[in-house]
Design a protein around this motif. Sequence first.
Motif: not given
Length: 368
Positions: A131-138, A158-165
């Motif tokens: 598995s490879i999981f990408s985040g931090a940018a589209p 996935g998607y997230g922000m510092s403000e959502m932990s």
Amino acid sequence: ASAPEVSFDPATQLAVLPYSSGTTGRPKGVMLTHRNLVANVCQINPRMGIGADDKLLAVLPFFHIYGMTVLLNAALYNRASLVTMPKFDLVEFLSIVSGQRCTYVFIAPPVAVALAKHPLVDEYDLSSVHSIFSGAAPLDQELGKAVANRLGCRVRQGYGMSEMSPVSHAIPFDRDDIALDSVGPSIANMECKLVDPATGEEVAYPTDGVSEPGELWCKGPNIMAGYLGNDEATAETLDGDGYLHTGDIATVDSEGVVTIVDRMKELIKYKGYQVPPAELEALLLTHPQIADAAVIGVLDDEGEEVPKAFVVRQPGAELDEAAVIAFVAERVSPHKKVRKVEFIDLVPKSAAGKILRKDLRAAETAGR
């Protein structure tokens, strides 16, 4: 001596203070509580499918909330092994994955570009990776598929922000049917909605197909307490009902799968039309002679904002401005065409892999 007795409220006690990436402005101290961090690990765990037998490669810094929650804390929670790297270097990365037989690799899109395009990848045995999981940018769907096909593994984002932990959305590890250019459904215990930035009205949830775009608002136990010493910024981002206004434009389909369009602040306004830079960047990366790319809005001679591409050529590539403009023009609506091109050696990015468009804008302004 016996251990001191400690008593505090995990819902309000500050645990960590990561600083927002500052890709669009000055970095802000994000106040995350013990409850925020624990909640997010529990929320993402069913989506990730991390097991005690897994070996996770940690190339992302632990001072970044993506590295702290999704790698460090999630790995410890599942008793998985964690293989660390001080920074990203492609040869070291490939050597460690191969030598340590890593099974689960968490990356940002720039690493995906290397895995899809760099000839060195074929010289290493990466068969241990499932598995490879990408985040931090589209992550673009075609880029993700290219990585999956080359390595013979599943790719998720996935998607997230510092403000959502930081995680609010993720494609489940066992859902091959969800499009890779989406970020999947909302994670457990979150309420999300889309709001039209122009009217402030909630975008209707579709009974079929895909919704109209709107700003993504999120609420849940992983939402920050606020920004350190910045009540004004906190009030602009967190509303009275507890919703975090992400500043990202998204759509949702009838199955609850969310797709991020782009940052509200990053959208280029060309003759009244909205042009998402991320869409053009993803398209440019499909060109075999382009190693990396970034797009921002710049002013033309008439004072109109137009898309400008900053392009990194592949080694030995003979590519000029006209060829780049023509490549994009053949594949997009007329208002989305790239109007200017500049060739550069390196696209500026944060430690987490986000394109620092503000740096490109600053250089563009200084060069006028």
